[in-house]
Structures are given as structure tokens and as C-alpha cells.
Scaffold this active site. Structure first.
Site, PDB file in Angstrom:
ATOM      1  N   TYR A  58     -42.931 132.352  43.093  1.00 59.26           N
ATOM      2  CA  TYR A  58     -44.265 131.792  43.427  1.00 59.26           C
ATOM      3  C   TYR A  58     -44.524 131.734  44.929  1.00 59.26           C
ATOM      4  O   TYR A  58     -45.446 131.056  45.363  1.00 59.26           O
ATOM      5  CB  TYR A  58     -44.398 130.355  42.894  1.00 59.26           C
TER       6      TYR A  58
ATOM      7  N   PRO B  77     -44.857 114.267  32.045  1.00 59.98           N
ATOM      8  CA  PRO B  77     -44.534 114.665  33.416  1.00 59.98           C
ATOM      9  C   PRO B  77     -43.145 115.307  33.515  1.00 59.98           C
ATOM     10  O   PRO B  77     -42.222 114.897  32.820  1.00 59.98           O
ATOM     11  CB  PRO B  77     -44.545 113.341  34.182  1.00 59.98           C
ATOM     12  N   GLY B  78     -43.028 116.330  34.344  1.00 60.36           N
ATOM     13  CA  GLY B  78     -41.731 116.969  34.574  1.00 60.36           C
ATOM     14  C   GLY B  78     -41.386 116.903  36.048  1.00 60.36           C
ATOM     15  O   GLY B  78     -40.620 116.051  36.505  1.00 60.36           O
ATOM     16  N   ARG B  79     -42.033 117.779  36.830  1.00 61.21           N
ATOM     17  CA  ARG B  79     -41.727 117.904  38.257  1.00 61.21           C
ATOM     18  C   ARG B  79     -41.763 116.569  39.001  1.00 61.21           C
ATOM     19  O   ARG B  79     -40.892 116.278  39.811  1.00 61.21           O
ATOM     20  CB  ARG B  79     -42.756 118.853  38.891  1.00 61.21           C
TER      21      ARG B  79
ATOM     22  N   TYR C 101     -37.352 122.764  38.138  1.00 56.90           N
ATOM     23  CA  TYR C 101     -37.573 124.192  38.005  1.00 56.90           C
ATOM     24  C   TYR C 101     -36.671 125.016  38.920  1.00 56.90           C
ATOM     25  O   TYR C 101     -37.086 126.052  39.443  1.00 56.90           O
ATOM     26  CB  TYR C 101     -39.054 124.537  38.236  1.00 56.90           C
TER      27      TYR C 101
ATOM     28  N   ARG D 285     -37.786 129.778  42.771  1.00 58.07           N
ATOM     29  CA  ARG D 285     -39.193 129.462  43.039  1.00 58.07           C
ATOM     30  C   ARG D 285     -39.789 130.234  44.224  1.00 58.07           C
ATOM     31  O   ARG D 285     -40.937 130.685  44.130  1.00 58.07           O
ATOM     32  CB  ARG D 285     -39.412 127.946  43.213  1.00 58.07           C
TER      33      ARG D 285
ATOM     34  N   CYS E 158     -29.067 141.457  45.812  1.00 54.00           N
ATOM     35  CA  CYS E 158     -29.567 142.745  46.303  1.00 54.00           C
ATOM     36  C   CYS E 158     -31.028 142.954  45.939  1.00 54.00           C
ATOM     37  O   CYS E 158     -31.361 143.793  45.086  1.00 54.00           O
ATOM     38  CB  CYS E 158     -28.706 143.860  45.746  1.00 54.00           C
TER      39      CYS E 158
ATOM     40  N   GLY F  83     -48.081 117.617  35.145  1.00 52.95           N
ATOM     41  CA  GLY F  83     -48.775 118.353  36.191  1.00 52.95           C
ATOM     42  C   GLY F  83     -48.854 117.721  37.557  1.00 52.95           C
ATOM     43  O   GLY F  83     -49.192 118.409  38.533  1.00 52.95           O
TER      44      GLY F  83
END
Ligand code: LLP
Length: 424
Positions: free
Chosen positions: A327, A285-287, A381, A323, A353, A247
Site C-alpha cells: 500500500y 475494530p482491528g487496527r 496487518y 504494508r 530479491c 475501520g
């Protein structure tokens, strides 16, 4: 032209007008491999990992890279070689991580909808822990383990009901979210798990959301989780590990999230103060490990002046970089080779399109057709969420290591996109 500051920890730098990732010229990469092209820095990934390693040094701990952020094999290989475990959310991710050299015993399996087939696959592989997200899932996992004549190591994901203060689509620790077991029923869930012969309780976990830039929600979640640990252990169920999820946010637009080592210094103080510092600590952890390690290079196809707006039409689109459309996320967009052409205010959009196919709005850019732009902070992501919408083959990927550049994924052709289809 005044360039915005390059994101923290990205290993990007300008040498004169020319943007480099580590020692590699990005113009050169675009010429060699074409666009759209993702380029990642190995040093940036390892530097981000090192901050967690410093933060947890001297503790019994393991870092599980949340591979959903970027699951390309060579990226997984970098983290496997650095000693990481992996947080997975599907049988497909398990197959992928084993193909990249990940150790099954260091894999933890999260997610609200594990199928029986996925449970079987993971039990046979011998993964380290299932992060169970509901009471019905406990019962099914128990059955599957007994069928295989084994026991499943489990932790229960608790929902601490903490507001991570992030985008609603990536906030997961509130009562209204589908994730985890409500903290009011956690002890009861652990009691049920402890009585199931196919399960072996090993830990507890929580994950409150993504792109968290404040330390507060983490400290609150830690306090709630420790309350639960005390209650569970008081009920006679010992827990070996505490898993705090992932996170931690990154710098997309000047955000200043805490560094992983500073965050952990505070979390460890809390843990020690409550006498739980000797437990095995796990994180997902990822991001924060890959987000700022990657850029997406894209060529300007047309500058289209409009009555209300100018458009800079590029060859990357929402299928490569979902993204912004999903978001309304912000990614910096900068020219790879800065030039002295007039600055234009424009929306940077792709060829798909859909009106939602935009990468940046109202940007000041100095660019003409044929120029290459870099969309920054696209290591997490982006490729892992890319699609073939509009029969667009997915982009190629390069991993940079010092002055070397390795092609780690070839560009997908149109034929690749329909290779599994059959005519009537
Ligand atoms: N652990 C669990 C159980 C998770 O659900 C996630 C992310 C992570 C760890 C890793 O979180 P991170 O450290 O990357 O924040 N597609 C969205 C983000 C979705 C995150 C989903 N879960 C985006 O592009 O912002």
C-alpha cells in the site's frame, strides 16, 4: 538528532538513549530473541480497548476484535479475557479463536466468500452471527442450516456507498467494491432472508473501510444505515442489533484520528436522535486495537552508499512487513539505541530479491551495521500478513506486560517452512 514523536497510544518511551516498550528494554529483547522480532504491549492494547468500552458504556453493546489484524493466539487470549467477541473471516480464524479461549457465541463471521464447509463448521460451533454479503450466500447458508437441522443467525452487510477517504485497497463501502449488498436492494434482501426457514434475521451491518481518520464518513454511513433500518423494520422485519464494523485509523505519521470514545459520543447522539439508541450495538475494530501496540525490531546488516541513494539494508523484509510494498504505507523507523553518529538519508530495505522490498524511503537515520532499528505501528496487518517468501521463516513474537516479556511465538526455522512438503 531530533526524533519524530512516538506514535500515540504506543506505550513506547525513551529512557536516555534507550527505547522501552512499557518497562522492557527493546535492545534487551533483540539480544535475547534475535531479529526480526515483533514486540507488543499488552497495556497499549487494553488502553485502546478501554476507549471503545468508555464510548459504549451504559449501552447494550459488544466489541468484536477483527482478528485478521493480528491473529496470534496470545493476542486473541488478551482480548478474550477482556470480554471481547471476535470478527472472523475464515474457518481457520474460527479454529484459532476457539483455541485461544474465545466464546463461539460472541463470534461474528464476515467475508464475501464463505464456503459450505466453513458455514457448517461455524453453525456446529454455534457462532453468534453470520454477516451475509450477497443474495446467493443467503440461499446457500439457508440450505446448509436446513441440512444441519438448525437456523443460522444472520445480518446482511449493506454497502452504504460512502467514501471512507482512505487507500483504495482498503476502502470497502463504495459501489465499485465487492463487499456487501447495494443499499437499493437491501429491503428486498431482508424480505427474502425472512422467508427462508433456515435463517433467523438478527441484525444489520456495514464496514466502510480501514485507516479512516475523519469522523465524516462514519456519520454518513450511520445515517444511511439508519435509513435502511427504518425501511427494513417498516417492512415488518425487526432488527435486534446494529453492527458498524471497524475501520478507525491510527497514528502512523502524525495522523490524528478521533479517539474511539469521542467518535462514539457523536455516533450515539445520531442514534439517539433517530430513536435507535436502545438497539444492541456491535463493532469490529482491528487496527485501532493493536496497530500502535506493536513494533518490529530489525538489525542493520549493511549501510550501502549508492550513486543516487543510500541504502540501509536490514534483516526484516516485505515478507515480515508487507504494508509498504502493498500500500506504499508509511511506518516510522527509529533506532532502538540512539547514538551520536552522523545522520544519513537512505532507503531502508530488506534482503528479499524484489525492488518492492522496502520498509521506508528517504529516511534520515543515524545507524551503523549491527544497530537495531524499530519499525513502529506494526501491531496490525504485519505478522498476520507475513509470508515465507524467499524461504524466510516468520519472525518471533514477544508480548510485554509491565516489566515482563513473554515469548508468544517462536521463530520459524527453514525446516518449519517446508515441513508439509513431499519430495517426489
Ligand atoms: N470488519 C470487516 C468486515 C473488515 O473487512 C475489516 C478489515 C475490519 C472489520 C477491521 O478493520 P480495521 O478496524 O482493522 O480497520 N491489510 C490492510 C487492511 C485491510 C482491512 C481489511 N478489513 C492494511 O494493512 O492496511
Amino acid at each position: 538528532m531530533n526524533s519524530p514523536a512516538l506514535p500515540m497510544g504506543s506505550q513506547l518511551q525513551r529512557s536516555g538513549p534507550e527505547l522501552h516498550l512499557e518497562q522492557v528494554s527493546l535492545s534487551q529483547m533483540a539480544r535475547e530473541h534475535g531479529t526480526p522480532l515483533f514486540v507488543y504491549s499488552k497495556a497499549a492494547m487494553l488502553q485502546a480497548l478501554a476507549a471503545y468500552q468508555r464510548g459504549l458504556s451504559g449501552r447494550r453493546s459488544r466489541i468484536h476484535y477483527a482478528m485478521k489484524a493480528n491473529s496470534s493466539l496470545a493476542i486473541l487470549q488478551v482480548f478474550a479475557q477482556a470480554g471481547c467477541g471476535f470478527d472472523i473471516v475464515s474457518g481457520g480464524e474460527l479454529t484459532r479463536v476457539l483455541a485461544a479461549g474465545g466464546e463461539p457465541g460472541k463470534v461474528i463471521f464476515s467475508g464475501v466468500g464463505k464456503t459450505r464447509a466453513e458455514m457448517r463448521q461455524a453453525l456446529k460451533a454455534g457462532i453468534g452471527c453470520f454477516n451475509v454479503e450477497s443474495l446467493p450466500e443467503l440461499a446457500v447458508l439457508n440450505e446448509v442450516a436446513l441440512e444441519l437441522g438448525t437456523t443460522a443467525p444472520i445480518s446482511i452487510r449493506v454497502n452504504p456507498n460512502v467514501d471512507a477517504k482512505t487507500h483504495p485497497y482498503i476502502s470497502t463501502g463504495l459501489k465499485g467494491n465487492k463487499f456487501g449488498v447495494a443499499h437499493e436492494v437491501t429491503v428486498q434482501a431482508y424480505q427474502q432472508a425472512a422467508e427462508m426457514p433456515g435463517l433467523r434475521v438478527v441484525g444489520i451491518d456495514c464496514h466502510i473501510g480501514s485507516q479512516i481518520t475523519d469522523i465524516g464518513p462514519y456519520l454518513d454511513a450511520m445515517d444511511r444505515m439508519l435509513d435502511m433500518v427504518e425501511a427494513i423494520e417498516a417492512a415488518g422485519i425487526p432488527l435486534d442489533h446494529l453492527d458498524f464494523g471497524g475501520g478507525l485509523g491510527i497514528d502512523y505519521q502524525g495522523e490524528r484520528p478521533p479517539q474511539a470514545d469521542a467518535l462514539w459520543a457523536q455516533l450515539l447522539d445520531r442514534l439517539d436522535a433517530r430513536g435507535q439508541g436502545q438497539k444492541m450495538l456491535m463493532i469490529e475494530p482491528g487496527r485501532s486495537l493493536v496497530g500502535n501496540a506493536g513494533v518490529c525490531l530489525t538489525e542493520v546488516l549493511y549501510i550501502k552508499p549508492g550513486e543516487q541513494k543510500n541504502f540501509c539494508i536490514v534483516d526484516a523484509a516485505m515478507n515480515d512487513l508487507p504494508r509498504p510494498a502493498m500500500y506504499e504505507a508509511y511506518h516510522q523507523i527509529v533506532p532502538v539505541h540512539e547514538r551520536a553518529t552522523p545522520v544519513l538519508t537512505c532507503d531502508v530495505v530488506g534482503p528479499v530479491c524484489e525492488s518492492g522490498d522496502w520498509l521506508g524511503r528517504d529516511r534520515s537515520l543515524s545507524a551503523v551495521a549491527g544497530d537495531v532499528l524499530a519499525v513502529l505501528s506494526t501491531g496490525a496487518y504485519c505478522m498476520s500478513m507475513a509470508s515465507n517468501y524467499n524461504t524466510r521463516g516468520r519472525a518471533a513474537e514477544v508480548l510485554v506486560d509491565g516489566s515482563q516479556a513473554h515469548l508468544i511465538r517462536e521463530r520459524e526455522s527453514a525446516f518449519d517452512t517446508f515441513a508439509l512438503e513431499r519430495l517426489l
